[in-house]
Design a protein around this motif. Structure first.
Motif, short mmCIF file in Angstrom:
data_model
loop_
_atom_site.label_atom_id
_atom_site.label_comp_id
_atom_site.label_asym_id
_atom_site.label_seq_id
_atom_site.Cartn_x
_atom_site.Cartn_y
_atom_site.Cartn_z
N LYS A 150 24.23 -0.17 29.84
CA LYS A 150 25.67 -0.10 30.01
C LYS A 150 26.05 1.23 30.64
O LYS A 150 25.43 2.26 30.39
CB LYS A 150 26.37 -0.22 28.65
N LYS A 199 29.47 -10.97 29.99
CA LYS A 199 29.08 -9.80 29.21
C LYS A 199 28.67 -8.65 30.12
O LYS A 199 29.00 -7.49 29.87
CB LYS A 199 27.94 -10.16 28.26
N ASP A 253 35.16 -6.70 18.26
CA ASP A 253 35.92 -6.50 19.49
C ASP A 253 36.49 -7.79 20.06
O ASP A 253 37.14 -7.78 21.11
CB ASP A 253 35.05 -5.83 20.56
N GLU A 278 30.76 -5.15 29.93
CA GLU A 278 29.98 -4.01 29.45
C GLU A 278 29.48 -3.14 30.59
O GLU A 278 28.78 -2.16 30.36
CB GLU A 278 28.80 -4.50 28.60
N ASN A 279 29.81 -3.52 31.81
CA ASN A 279 29.49 -2.72 33.00
C ASN A 279 27.98 -2.42 33.09
O ASN A 279 27.55 -1.29 33.25
CB ASN A 279 30.28 -1.40 32.98
N TRP A 280 27.20 -3.51 33.01
CA TRP A 280 25.74 -3.34 33.09
C TRP A 280 25.33 -2.75 34.42
O TRP A 280 25.94 -3.02 35.47
CB TRP A 280 25.04 -4.69 32.95
N ARG A 302 19.86 -4.12 30.93
CA ARG A 302 21.16 -4.36 30.33
C ARG A 302 21.81 -3.01 30.01
O ARG A 302 22.64 -2.91 29.12
CB ARG A 302 21.04 -5.19 29.06
N ASP A 321 31.80 -10.36 15.93
CA ASP A 321 32.02 -9.22 16.81
C ASP A 321 33.43 -8.67 16.59
O ASP A 321 34.41 -9.38 16.84
CB ASP A 321 31.84 -9.66 18.27
#
Length: 306
Positions: A179, A106, A279, A110-112, A177, A277
């Motif tokens: 993004k 994740k 997505d 989601e490019n945390w 977290r 979800d």
């Protein structure tokens, strides 16, 4: 230019490895593993690591590359995975990210924005001793009182996550977290099945691992100097079998705990990636075989060629 990347996710024992290998027969791809237990060398039986034959079918990354004595962070995983995605894209292939370590997966998709604050290993040893004496719930409750924001952002049953969240709290930092915008497009496909069937499959899988000399593997690792304080031994089963071999935990009780922890892992995996979800395109792998699921994915309107 937006590049399309495939993600195969879902709880343990649903067939993610088989699906990724089947898809690789049709898509010019390379696989990036996101299952942390598979990072480590010498951890074979209890990790569900792809076999040498499976690894030979398509190029794999982040498999069997890390000494089990070493630490490996979430920020390192993201950095390395993004670099691999760029390299695979540049070779005109499709990256396929596969694995069940949901937080790592994740965070990547989601490019945390992950903190790169260096760990305080002396503090971690102290907190680990607190957990050994009082249990992980004790430190999590302490975390909740002192740094409630950090407590909300982690799995309360994962000792490593609880220790890291408390450590960051003492440093005046939050578990982030946040993004950030990514140049990558990820198409997510999930494998699921009814819980009772999944739990039955998990029990069979664990019994087979025991039959395949999982205990002997852990015994050999202990002889090499490994112990349960290492991150690698936080993988489900290795901790319990260590206690069987070193701390006289009955083997049947160890197996019972392994099964229970694996069921708990499944619940956490579903919390990270939910069945509703929009997505994620989910497939019931107890209803369809891997060939059928692969064909359904290939029918999706995704541009696989770069």
């Amino acid at each position: 230019m937006t590049i399309n990347n495939l993600v195969i996710l879902g709880p343990t024992a649903t067939g993610k490895t088989s699906l990724s290998l089947k898809l690789s027969e049709y898509i010019d791809s390379e696989i990036i593993n996101s299952d942390t237990s598979i990072f480590y060398k010498d951890l074979e039986v209890g990790t569900g690591k792809p076999s040498p034959n499976e690894l030979s079918k398509v190029k794999h990354h982040l498999v069997d590359f890390l000494d089990p004595r070493l630490r490996y962070s979430l920020s390192e995983f993201i950095e390395m995975s993004l670099k691999l995605i760029e390299e695979i894209n540049s070779s005109k292939k499709i990256p396929m990210i596969v694995g069940g370590s949901s937080q790592y997966l994740k965070a990547l998709v989601e490019n945390w924005n992950i903190s790169k604050t260096k760990p305080d290993y002396d503090l971690r040893k102290k907190l680990d001793k607190e957990i050994q004496i009082n249990g992980v719930d004790y430190l999590y409750n302490k975390l909740s009182k002192e740094f409630p924001q950090n407590a909300l952002s982690i799995d309360p049953k994962n000792p490593r996550r609880v220790i890291r969240a408390y450590e960051l709290g003492l440093m005046g930092k939050n578990v982030s977290r946040e993004k950030t915008i990514s140049m990558h497009k990820f198409f997510k496909f999930g494998l699921t099945m009814p819980r009772e069937i999944l739990y039955e499959n998990i029990d069979i899988r664990i019994e087979n691992m025991i039959q395949n000399n999982w205990v002997g593997e852990v015994e050999l690792l202990i002889k090499k100097g490994l112990n349960k304080s290492l991150n690698s031994f936080s993988s489900i089963g290795y901790n319990e079998i260590y206690d069987h071999l070193v701390n006289d935990l009955d083997l049947e009780e160890a197996i019972r705990i392994i099964k229970k922890r694996t069921r708990n892992l499944v619940r956490h995996q579903y919390n990270w990636f939910k069945l509703n979800d929009p997505d994620i395109k989910w497939f019931d792998s107890s209803k369809y075989d891997i060939d059928q699921i692969a064909k359904k994915i290939l029918e999706e309107k995704i541009e696989y060629k770069i």
